[in-house]
Scaffold this motif. Structure first.
Motif, PDB file in Angstrom:
ATOM      1  N   GLU A  71      33.691  48.401  19.607  1.00  0.00           N
ATOM      2  CA  GLU A  71      33.407  47.229  18.937  1.00  0.00           C
ATOM      3  C   GLU A  71      33.854  46.092  19.967  1.00  0.00           C
ATOM      4  OE1 GLU A  71      31.723  45.954  16.796  1.00  0.00           O
ATOM      5  OE2 GLU A  71      30.823  47.948  15.968  1.00  0.00           O
ATOM      6  N   VAL A  72      35.146  46.387  20.137  1.00  0.00           N
ATOM      7  CA  VAL A  72      36.208  45.283  20.683  1.00  0.00           C
ATOM      8  C   VAL A  72      36.088  45.694  21.810  1.00  0.00           C
ATOM      9  CG1 VAL A  72      38.478  44.935  21.361  1.00  0.00           C
ATOM     10  CG2 VAL A  72      37.914  45.248  18.611  1.00  0.00           C
ATOM     11  N   VAL A  73      36.875  46.900  22.918  1.00  0.00           N
ATOM     12  CA  VAL A  73      37.204  47.194  24.473  1.00  0.00           C
ATOM     13  C   VAL A  73      35.321  47.265  25.470  1.00  0.00           C
ATOM     14  CG1 VAL A  73      38.165  48.519  26.059  1.00  0.00           C
ATOM     15  CG2 VAL A  73      38.882  48.306  23.593  1.00  0.00           C
ATOM     16  N   GLN A  74      35.105  48.219  25.021  1.00  0.00           N
ATOM     17  CA  GLN A  74      33.642  47.951  26.126  1.00  0.00           C
ATOM     18  C   GLN A  74      33.867  46.378  26.295  1.00  0.00           C
ATOM     19  OE1 GLN A  74      31.871  51.363  24.447  1.00  0.00           O
ATOM     20  NE2 GLN A  74      33.087  52.663  25.619  1.00  0.00           N
ATOM     21  N   PRO A  75      32.889  45.993  25.360  1.00  0.00           N
ATOM     22  CA  PRO A  75      32.269  44.564  26.061  1.00  0.00           C
ATOM     23  C   PRO A  75      32.810  43.694  26.568  1.00  0.00           C
ATOM     24  CG  PRO A  75      31.271  45.134  23.152  1.00  0.00           C
ATOM     25  CD  PRO A  75      32.862  46.176  23.932  1.00  0.00           C
ATOM     26  N   ALA A  76      34.373  43.844  26.264  1.00  0.00           N
ATOM     27  CA  ALA A  76      35.304  43.037  27.083  1.00  0.00           C
ATOM     28  C   ALA A  76      35.276  42.799  28.278  1.00  0.00           C
ATOM     29  CB  ALA A  76      36.566  42.833  26.760  1.00  0.00           C
ATOM     30  N   LEU A  77      34.371  44.808  29.088  1.00  0.00           N
ATOM     31  CA  LEU A  77      35.038  45.398  29.952  1.00  0.00           C
ATOM     32  C   LEU A  77      33.903  44.598  30.854  1.00  0.00           C
ATOM     33  CD1 LEU A  77      36.234  48.806  29.554  1.00  0.00           C
ATOM     34  CD2 LEU A  77      37.292  46.441  30.614  1.00  0.00           C
ATOM     35  N   THR A  78      32.736  43.780  30.727  1.00  0.00           N
ATOM     36  CA  THR A  78      31.422  43.095  30.863  1.00  0.00           C
ATOM     37  C   THR A  78      31.490  42.113  31.714  1.00  0.00           C
ATOM     38  OG1 THR A  78      30.567  42.105  29.045  1.00  0.00           O
ATOM     39  CG2 THR A  78      30.031  44.530  29.527  1.00  0.00           C
ATOM     40  N   VAL A  79      32.924  41.176  31.177  1.00  0.00           N
ATOM     41  CA  VAL A  79      33.347  39.850  31.896  1.00  0.00           C
ATOM     42  C   VAL A  79      34.156  40.124  32.971  1.00  0.00           C
ATOM     43  CG1 VAL A  79      34.473  37.962  30.675  1.00  0.00           C
ATOM     44  CG2 VAL A  79      33.638  39.279  29.253  1.00  0.00           C
ATOM     45  N   PRO A  80      34.153  40.077  33.526  1.00  0.00           N
ATOM     46  CA  PRO A  80      35.401  39.704  34.884  1.00  0.00           C
ATOM     47  C   PRO A  80      36.858  39.265  34.289  1.00  0.00           C
ATOM     48  CG  PRO A  80      33.686  38.927  35.691  1.00  0.00           C
ATOM     49  CD  PRO A  80      33.676  38.513  33.939  1.00  0.00           C
ATOM     50  N   PRO A  81      37.499  40.390  35.757  1.00  0.00           N
ATOM     51  CA  PRO A  81      38.984  40.195  34.518  1.00  0.00           C
ATOM     52  C   PRO A  81      39.606  38.629  34.524  1.00  0.00           C
ATOM     53  CG  PRO A  81      38.757  42.178  36.409  1.00  0.00           C
ATOM     54  CD  PRO A  81      37.247  41.766  36.507  1.00  0.00           C
ATOM     55  N   GLY A  82      40.218  37.870  34.187  1.00  0.00           N
ATOM     56  CA  GLY A  82      41.078  37.352  33.926  1.00  0.00           C
ATOM     57  C   GLY A  82      40.864  36.101  32.795  1.00  0.00           C
ATOM     58  N   LEU A  83      41.011  35.532  32.829  1.00  0.00           N
ATOM     59  CA  LEU A  83      41.420  34.059  31.536  1.00  0.00           C
ATOM     60  C   LEU A  83      40.023  34.825  30.282  1.00  0.00           C
ATOM     61  CD1 LEU A  83      43.248  33.130  29.403  1.00  0.00           C
ATOM     62  CD2 LEU A  83      42.851  30.785  30.998  1.00  0.00           C
ATOM     63  N   GLY A  84      39.165  34.548  30.414  1.00  0.00           N
ATOM     64  CA  GLY A  84      37.681  35.097  30.219  1.00  0.00           C
ATOM     65  C   GLY A  84      37.460  36.238  29.531  1.00  0.00           C
ATOM     66  N   ARG A  85      37.928  37.398  30.415  1.00  0.00           N
ATOM     67  CA  ARG A  85      38.092  39.003  29.218  1.00  0.00           C
ATOM     68  C   ARG A  85      39.248  38.078  28.480  1.00  0.00           C
ATOM     69  NH1 ARG A  85      39.133  44.140  32.837  1.00  0.00           N
ATOM     70  NH2 ARG A  85      36.843  43.953  33.653  1.00  0.00           N
ATOM     71  N   VAL A  86      40.511  37.571  29.329  1.00  0.00           N
ATOM     72  CA  VAL A  86      41.517  38.234  27.988  1.00  0.00           C
ATOM     73  C   VAL A  86      40.792  37.286  26.572  1.00  0.00           C
ATOM     74  CG1 VAL A  86      43.937  36.365  26.667  1.00  0.00           C
ATOM     75  CG2 VAL A  86      43.013  37.696  29.324  1.00  0.00           C
ATOM     76  N   ARG A  87      40.093  36.200  26.240  1.00  0.00           N
ATOM     77  CA  ARG A  87      39.446  35.742  24.828  1.00  0.00           C
ATOM     78  C   ARG A  87      38.773  36.210  24.556  1.00  0.00           C
ATOM     79  NH1 ARG A  87      40.956  29.770  25.551  1.00  0.00           N
ATOM     80  NH2 ARG A  87      41.177  28.959  27.689  1.00  0.00           N
ATOM     81  N   ARG A  88      37.747  36.843  25.346  1.00  0.00           N
ATOM     82  CA  ARG A  88      36.468  37.810  25.029  1.00  0.00           C
ATOM     83  C   ARG A  88      36.782  39.136  23.907  1.00  0.00           C
ATOM     84  NH1 ARG A  88      31.529  39.573  26.487  1.00  0.00           N
ATOM     85  NH2 ARG A  88      30.351  40.782  24.401  1.00  0.00           N
ATOM     86  N   ASP A 143      46.451  40.973  34.566  1.00  0.00           N
ATOM     87  CA  ASP A 143      45.258  40.169  35.407  1.00  0.00           C
ATOM     88  C   ASP A 143      44.919  38.770  35.509  1.00  0.00           C
ATOM     89  OD1 ASP A 143      45.078  42.378  35.776  1.00  0.00           O
ATOM     90  OD2 ASP A 143      43.447  43.350  34.726  1.00  0.00           O
ATOM     91  N   ALA A 144      44.700  37.302  34.440  1.00  0.00           N
ATOM     92  CA  ALA A 144      44.552  36.574  34.263  1.00  0.00           C
ATOM     93  C   ALA A 144      46.298  35.896  34.536  1.00  0.00           C
ATOM     94  CB  ALA A 144      44.086  36.174  33.753  1.00  0.00           C
ATOM     95  N   ARG A 145      46.701  36.049  34.920  1.00  0.00           N
ATOM     96  CA  ARG A 145      47.987  35.653  35.682  1.00  0.00           C
ATOM     97  C   ARG A 145      48.119  35.903  37.372  1.00  0.00           C
ATOM     98  NH1 ARG A 145      52.642  37.220  38.014  1.00  0.00           N
ATOM     99  NH2 ARG A 145      52.281  39.597  37.320  1.00  0.00           N
ATOM    100  N   GLN A 146      47.937  37.353  37.469  1.00  0.00           N
ATOM    101  CA  GLN A 146      47.503  36.999  39.293  1.00  0.00           C
ATOM    102  C   GLN A 146      46.182  36.880  39.818  1.00  0.00           C
ATOM    103  OE1 GLN A 146      48.092  41.183  40.212  1.00  0.00           O
ATOM    104  NE2 GLN A 146      48.726  41.592  38.199  1.00  0.00           N
ATOM    105  N   LEU A 147      45.346  36.255  39.178  1.00  0.00           N
ATOM    106  CA  LEU A 147      44.455  35.579  39.507  1.00  0.00           C
ATOM    107  C   LEU A 147      44.285  33.837  39.733  1.00  0.00           C
ATOM    108  CD1 LEU A 147      41.536  37.795  37.855  1.00  0.00           C
ATOM    109  CD2 LEU A 147      41.958  37.298  39.935  1.00  0.00           C
ATOM    110  N   GLY A 148      45.792  33.500  38.999  1.00  0.00           N
ATOM    111  CA  GLY A 148      46.074  32.876  39.088  1.00  0.00           C
ATOM    112  C   GLY A 148      45.571  31.974  37.843  1.00  0.00           C
ATOM    113  N   GLU A 149      45.082  32.549  36.868  1.00  0.00           N
ATOM    114  CA  GLU A 149      43.744  31.210  36.079  1.00  0.00           C
ATOM    115  C   GLU A 149      45.687  31.068  34.955  1.00  0.00           C
ATOM    116  OE1 GLU A 149      41.034  33.693  34.610  1.00  0.00           O
ATOM    117  OE2 GLU A 149      40.101  33.710  37.179  1.00  0.00           O
ATOM    118  N   LEU A 150      46.278  32.077  34.758  1.00  0.00           N
ATOM    119  CA  LEU A 150      47.784  32.006  33.542  1.00  0.00           C
ATOM    120  C   LEU A 150      48.867  31.345  34.488  1.00  0.00           C
ATOM    121  CD1 LEU A 150      47.397  34.528  31.359  1.00  0.00           C
ATOM    122  CD2 LEU A 150      46.818  32.060  31.069  1.00  0.00           C
TER     123      LEU A 150
END
Length: 201
Positions: A71-88, A143-150
């Motif tokens: 319910e929670v984890v797998q759907p978020a893995l369809t979003v690329p790493p980064g802030l979008g995944r955190v929000r998802r 991941d979002a921090r390392q990608l420069g999004e945080l």
């Protein structure tokens, strides 16, 4: 061999009902007798699947964890790493609780409160699942921090702690006060928290 798929299906039905009960009444509220009555099967048949109340509780924790991941984890893995995944991840968790995937809200919120001060195998299993979730959120933040999004000075563990606190508070308030607005308040708090840490402000 031919009976195994049917046995596994039956076991899955039993454990899903057990998780529903535990989300409302706790794992101590589970019993072979209650499940047998609810499911219309014999106590001896159910006992054959688990053998003891503790084994039933442990199997229920594992089954609930599988639902949680789905319910929670797998759907978020369809979003690329980064802030979008955190929000998802945050939205998936709030939706999972708000939709009452388990009738008592988040299964692990209920069970952790029940067993947090009670040493033993069941507590260890629940604690391990909770820790896996916390670490997963922290990794997504990192991941979002390392990608420069945080922001570069973002502490992943601290931010994960804060995000999870908002989510769990929404779950608790919605249950205790029958207040659906708790989820929108949590969404607002999470959005502000992530926007503050975001480099794209």
């Amino acid at each position: 061999m031919a009976g195994r798929p049917r046995d596994e299906r039956t076991r899955s039905v039993i454990l899903r009902r057990a998780a529903d009960i535990a989300s409302q009444d706790g794992l101590e509220g589970l019993s072979i007798g209650r499940l047998a009555t609810d499911l219309g099967v014999s106590k001896s048949g159910l006992f054959g699947y688990f053998g003891s109340k503790e084994e039933l509780q442990l199997a229920t924790v594992r089954a609930a964890a599988a639902v949680y991941v789905e319910e929670v984890v797998q759907p978020a893995l369809t979003v690329p790493p980064g802030l979008g995944r955190v929000r998802r991840l945050c939205e998936n968790w709030l939706s999972y609780s708000q939709r009452r995937v388990f009738p008592g809200g988040c299964f692990f919120f209920a069970v952790n409160a029940e067993f947090d001060a009670r040493p033993g195998r069941v507590r260890d299993a629940a604690a391990a699942a909770s820790l896996d979730w916390t670490r997963f959120v922290a990794r997504a933040v990192d991941d979002a921090r390392q990608l420069g999004e945080l922001a570069g000075d973002t502490d992943p563990d601290q931010l994960a702690f804060e995000l999870i606190a908002f989510m769990e508070t929404a779950n608790a308030v919605s249950l205790l006060h029958d207040d659906p607005n708790a989820y929108e308040r949590a969404r607002t708090a999470i959005r502000r928290c992530l926007d503050t840490a975001s480099t794209n402000r």
